[in-house]
Design a protein around this motif. Structure first.
Motif, PDB file in Angstrom:
ATOM      1  N   ARG A 149      -6.131 -11.884   4.678  1.00  0.00           N
ATOM      2  CA  ARG A 149      -5.387 -12.718   3.728  1.00  0.00           C
ATOM      3  C   ARG A 149      -6.266 -13.833   3.165  1.00  0.00           C
ATOM      4  NH1 ARG A 149      -0.236 -13.499   2.228  1.00  0.00           N
ATOM      5  NH2 ARG A 149       0.610 -12.130   3.836  1.00  0.00           N
ATOM      6  N   ARG A 150      -7.067 -14.458   4.021  1.00  0.00           N
ATOM      7  CA  ARG A 150      -7.930 -15.538   3.535  1.00  0.00           C
ATOM      8  C   ARG A 150      -8.939 -15.015   2.524  1.00  0.00           C
ATOM      9  NH1 ARG A 150     -11.454 -17.854   6.462  1.00  0.00           N
ATOM     10  NH2 ARG A 150     -11.420 -16.512   8.301  1.00  0.00           N
ATOM     11  N   TYR A 151      -9.413 -13.782   2.749  1.00  0.00           N
ATOM     12  CA  TYR A 151     -10.451 -13.248   1.878  1.00  0.00           C
ATOM     13  C   TYR A 151      -9.888 -12.622   0.600  1.00  0.00           C
ATOM     14  CZ  TYR A 151     -14.337 -10.575   0.095  1.00  0.00           C
ATOM     15  OH  TYR A 151     -15.299 -10.060  -0.741  1.00  0.00           O
ATOM     16  N   THR A 152      -8.751 -11.936   0.687  1.00  0.00           N
ATOM     17  CA  THR A 152      -8.212 -11.207  -0.464  1.00  0.00           C
ATOM     18  C   THR A 152      -7.015 -11.890  -1.110  1.00  0.00           C
ATOM     19  OG1 THR A 152      -6.609  -9.896   0.794  1.00  0.00           O
ATOM     20  CG2 THR A 152      -8.870  -9.042   0.667  1.00  0.00           C
ATOM     21  N   CYS A 153      -6.453 -12.912  -0.448  1.00  0.00           N
ATOM     22  CA  CYS A 153      -5.224 -13.582  -0.900  1.00  0.00           C
ATOM     23  C   CYS A 153      -4.013 -12.655  -0.830  1.00  0.00           C
ATOM     24  CB  CYS A 153      -5.383 -14.126  -2.320  1.00  0.00           C
ATOM     25  SG  CYS A 153      -6.765 -15.261  -2.518  1.00  0.00           S
ATOM     26  N   ARG A 154      -4.096 -11.607  -0.037  1.00  0.00           N
ATOM     27  CA  ARG A 154      -3.015 -10.648   0.105  1.00  0.00           C
ATOM     28  C   ARG A 154      -2.846 -10.246   1.574  1.00  0.00           C
ATOM     29  NH1 ARG A 154      -2.868 -12.311  -4.370  1.00  0.00           N
ATOM     30  NH2 ARG A 154      -2.718 -11.146  -6.338  1.00  0.00           N
ATOM     31  N   SER A 155      -1.687  -9.664   1.891  1.00  0.00           N
ATOM     32  CA  SER A 155      -1.451  -9.106   3.220  1.00  0.00           C
ATOM     33  C   SER A 155      -2.127  -7.736   3.325  1.00  0.00           C
ATOM     34  CB  SER A 155       0.053  -8.953   3.467  1.00  0.00           C
ATOM     35  OG  SER A 155       0.306  -8.127   4.579  1.00  0.00           O
ATOM     36  N   ASN A 156      -2.563  -7.369   4.531  1.00  0.00           N
ATOM     37  CA  ASN A 156      -3.163  -6.049   4.703  1.00  0.00           C
ATOM     38  C   ASN A 156      -2.169  -5.009   5.232  1.00  0.00           C
ATOM     39  OD1 ASN A 156      -2.913  -6.879   7.359  1.00  0.00           O
ATOM     40  ND2 ASN A 156      -4.973  -6.233   7.974  1.00  0.00           N
ATOM     41  N   ARG A 157      -0.890  -5.334   5.208  1.00  0.00           N
ATOM     42  CA  ARG A 157       0.120  -4.435   5.760  1.00  0.00           C
ATOM     43  C   ARG A 157       0.114  -3.075   5.063  1.00  0.00           C
ATOM     44  NH1 ARG A 157       5.938  -6.943   6.373  1.00  0.00           N
ATOM     45  NH2 ARG A 157       4.643  -8.282   7.693  1.00  0.00           N
ATOM     46  N   GLN A 158       0.033  -3.097   3.737  1.00  0.00           N
ATOM     47  CA  GLN A 158       0.056  -1.835   2.994  1.00  0.00           C
ATOM     48  C   GLN A 158      -1.168  -0.978   3.312  1.00  0.00           C
ATOM     49  OE1 GLN A 158       0.585  -2.567  -1.243  1.00  0.00           O
ATOM     50  NE2 GLN A 158       2.574  -1.590  -1.143  1.00  0.00           N
ATOM     51  N   THR A 159      -2.316  -1.612   3.403  1.00  0.00           N
ATOM     52  CA  THR A 159      -3.547  -0.903   3.741  1.00  0.00           C
ATOM     53  C   THR A 159      -3.438  -0.247   5.108  1.00  0.00           C
ATOM     54  OG1 THR A 159      -4.924  -2.344   2.368  1.00  0.00           O
ATOM     55  CG2 THR A 159      -6.023  -1.174   4.154  1.00  0.00           C
ATOM     56  N   LEU A 160      -2.929  -0.983   6.086  1.00  0.00           N
ATOM     57  CA  LEU A 160      -2.793  -0.451   7.441  1.00  0.00           C
ATOM     58  C   LEU A 160      -1.823   0.730   7.475  1.00  0.00           C
ATOM     59  CD1 LEU A 160      -2.698  -3.726   9.585  1.00  0.00           C
ATOM     60  CD2 LEU A 160      -4.655  -2.341   8.901  1.00  0.00           C
ATOM     61  N   HIS A 161      -0.710   0.613   6.766  1.00  0.00           N
ATOM     62  CA  HIS A 161       0.259   1.707   6.729  1.00  0.00           C
ATOM     63  C   HIS A 161      -0.350   2.962   6.106  1.00  0.00           C
ATOM     64  CE1 HIS A 161       4.035  -1.105   6.987  1.00  0.00           C
ATOM     65  NE2 HIS A 161       3.381  -1.005   8.121  1.00  0.00           N
ATOM     66  N   ASN A 162      -1.144   2.782   5.055  1.00  0.00           N
ATOM     67  CA  ASN A 162      -1.767   3.933   4.407  1.00  0.00           C
ATOM     68  C   ASN A 162      -2.857   4.557   5.277  1.00  0.00           C
ATOM     69  OD1 ASN A 162      -0.228   4.091   2.031  1.00  0.00           O
ATOM     70  ND2 ASN A 162      -1.439   2.486   1.049  1.00  0.00           N
ATOM     71  N   LEU A 163      -3.598   3.731   5.998  1.00  0.00           N
ATOM     72  CA  LEU A 163      -4.594   4.263   6.936  1.00  0.00           C
ATOM     73  C   LEU A 163      -3.917   5.092   8.021  1.00  0.00           C
ATOM     74  CD1 LEU A 163      -6.976   1.201   7.364  1.00  0.00           C
ATOM     75  CD2 LEU A 163      -7.680   3.485   6.634  1.00  0.00           C
ATOM     76  N   GLN A 164      -2.802   4.586   8.532  1.00  0.00           N
ATOM     77  CA  GLN A 164      -2.076   5.318   9.561  1.00  0.00           C
ATOM     78  C   GLN A 164      -1.531   6.627   9.006  1.00  0.00           C
ATOM     79  OE1 GLN A 164      -1.783   4.432  12.918  1.00  0.00           O
ATOM     80  NE2 GLN A 164      -1.076   6.566  12.975  1.00  0.00           N
ATOM     81  N   TRP A 165      -1.047   6.601   7.761  1.00  0.00           N
ATOM     82  CA  TRP A 165      -0.504   7.811   7.145  1.00  0.00           C
ATOM     83  C   TRP A 165      -1.589   8.865   6.942  1.00  0.00           C
ATOM     84  CZ3 TRP A 165      -0.906  10.396   2.362  1.00  0.00           C
ATOM     85  CH2 TRP A 165       0.074  11.367   2.141  1.00  0.00           C
ATOM     86  N   LEU A 166      -2.775   8.444   6.483  1.00  0.00           N
ATOM     87  CA  LEU A 166      -3.882   9.387   6.335  1.00  0.00           C
ATOM     88  C   LEU A 166      -4.257   9.999   7.678  1.00  0.00           C
ATOM     89  CD1 LEU A 166      -6.265   7.596   3.798  1.00  0.00           C
ATOM     90  CD2 LEU A 166      -5.020   9.730   3.428  1.00  0.00           C
ATOM     91  N   ALA A 167      -4.225   9.168   8.723  1.00  0.00           N
ATOM     92  CA  ALA A 167      -4.528   9.675  10.057  1.00  0.00           C
ATOM     93  C   ALA A 167      -3.483  10.702  10.495  1.00  0.00           C
ATOM     94  CB  ALA A 167      -4.591   8.518  11.055  1.00  0.00           C
ATOM     95  N   GLU A 168      -2.235  10.450  10.164  1.00  0.00           N
ATOM     96  CA  GLU A 168      -1.166  11.388  10.518  1.00  0.00           C
ATOM     97  C   GLU A 168      -1.325  12.725   9.793  1.00  0.00           C
ATOM     98  OE1 GLU A 168       2.302   9.191   9.518  1.00  0.00           O
ATOM     99  OE2 GLU A 168       2.195   7.881  11.286  1.00  0.00           O
ATOM    100  N   GLN A 169      -1.998  12.710   8.645  1.00  0.00           N
ATOM    101  CA  GLN A 169      -2.270  13.953   7.914  1.00  0.00           C
ATOM    102  C   GLN A 169      -3.498  14.663   8.461  1.00  0.00           C
ATOM    103  OE1 GLN A 169       0.370  14.363   5.865  1.00  0.00           O
ATOM    104  NE2 GLN A 169       0.774  12.278   6.577  1.00  0.00           N
ATOM    105  N   GLY A 170      -4.171  14.057   9.451  1.00  0.00           N
ATOM    106  CA  GLY A 170      -5.361  14.654  10.044  1.00  0.00           C
ATOM    107  C   GLY A 170      -6.590  14.575   9.157  1.00  0.00           C
ATOM    108  N   LEU A 171      -6.667  13.540   8.324  1.00  0.00           N
ATOM    109  CA  LEU A 171      -7.745  13.448   7.334  1.00  0.00           C
ATOM    110  C   LEU A 171      -8.856  12.476   7.721  1.00  0.00           C
ATOM    111  CD1 LEU A 171      -5.581  13.488   4.089  1.00  0.00           C
ATOM    112  CD2 LEU A 171      -6.968  15.349   5.017  1.00  0.00           C
ATOM    113  N   GLN A 172      -8.931  12.095   8.973  1.00  0.00           N
ATOM    114  CA  GLN A 172      -9.910  11.087   9.373  1.00  0.00           C
ATOM    115  C   GLN A 172     -11.348  11.469   9.004  1.00  0.00           C
ATOM    116  OE1 GLN A 172      -7.380  12.192  11.266  1.00  0.00           O
ATOM    117  NE2 GLN A 172      -6.745  10.700  12.819  1.00  0.00           N
ATOM    118  N   GLU A 173     -11.673  12.754   9.126  1.00  0.00           N
ATOM    119  CA  GLU A 173     -13.045  13.185   8.836  1.00  0.00           C
ATOM    120  C   GLU A 173     -13.363  13.156   7.345  1.00  0.00           C
ATOM    121  OE1 GLU A 173     -15.554  13.763  10.976  1.00  0.00           O
ATOM    122  OE2 GLU A 173     -14.117  12.952  12.417  1.00  0.00           O
TER     123      GLU A 173
END
Length: 223
Positions: A149-173
């Motif tokens: 938040r200090r660096y981007t002036c935004r919350s990272n909640r959306q980013t974290l949710h999308n990272l988790q969703w990509l992981a759930e799709q098995g796309l980590q590689e």
């Protein structure tokens, strides 16, 4: 703006080993939801930073000149910005146009499609391009919500949710995580902690580097 056109800040051809596999063309969009303190492309936030608005056909005509390089090296188009996922409809339509155009023209296989993204968008944008994207460069800044938040002036909640969703799709590689050391905002310990958290989600590919500040903004230096 309609889905068959999009605002750009630039197109950069003949890029090698910087934006994905093989020879790539970087297409950078105008507009970003973040307000990073050391923005690499601040023109994406300024009205005067708009280079031009292109249609799907305009863009295909401009980048198709390098089709032979893409085919020979397994390269293709990298969408960056700004935040390319704000133009998810345009990207989806462009990928569909490329597939049909190459098939009709007998030019061979499809191009490799890469996204350089913060994932700071509603998930519907990520879902829209998912069938067409081969690789993601995800700039997470830092997993610590206060640092983010200090660096981007935004919350990272959306980013974290999308990272988790990509992981759930098995796309980590298919994801390369960019973890910067950001002067005045985080340190090496913060970077290691972010990496550990992401490893627990199954991510294994990381690009760690340090921002070097100057009067104009910053540039990256790989450690």
């Amino acid at each position: 703006m309609m889905k068959n056109e999009a605002p750009l800040i630039g197109i950069s051809r003949h890029r090698i080993a910087t934006d994905g596999v093989g020879v790539t063309t970087l297409v950078t969009f105008h507009g970003c939801p973040l307000r990073c303190r050391y923005c690499l492309n601040p023109q994406c936030l300024r009205p005067s930073g708009l280079w031009k608005t292109v249609t799907l056909e305009d863009l295909l005509e401009e980048v198709r000149i390098d089709d032979l390089y893409f085919q020979a090296t397994g390269g293709g188009i990298t969408f960056g910005g700004g935040e390319p996922l704000l133009r998810s409809g345009f990207i989806r339509a462009f990928c569909e146009l490329v597939c049909s155009s190459l098939s009709e023209g007998g030019d061979g296989g499809a191009w490799n499609i890469t996204l350089e993204t913060s994932l700071h968008v509603p998930r519907k944008h990520l879902e829209e391009v998912l069938p067409y994207v081969n690789e993601y460069f995800v700039d997470v800044k830092d997993m610590n919500p206060d640092i983010y938040r200090r660096y981007t002036c935004r919350s990272n909640r959306q980013t974290l949710h999308n990272l988790q969703w990509l992981a759930e799709q098995g796309l980590q590689e298919h994801v390369i995580i960019r973890l910067p050391r950001i002067p005045d905002y985080n340190n090496g310990w913060d970077v290691r902690r972010s990496r550990k958290t992401l490893e627990q989600m199954g991510y294994t590919r990381f690009d760690c580097f340090t921002y070097i500040k100057d009067v104009e903004g910053h540039k990256r230096k790989i450690r």
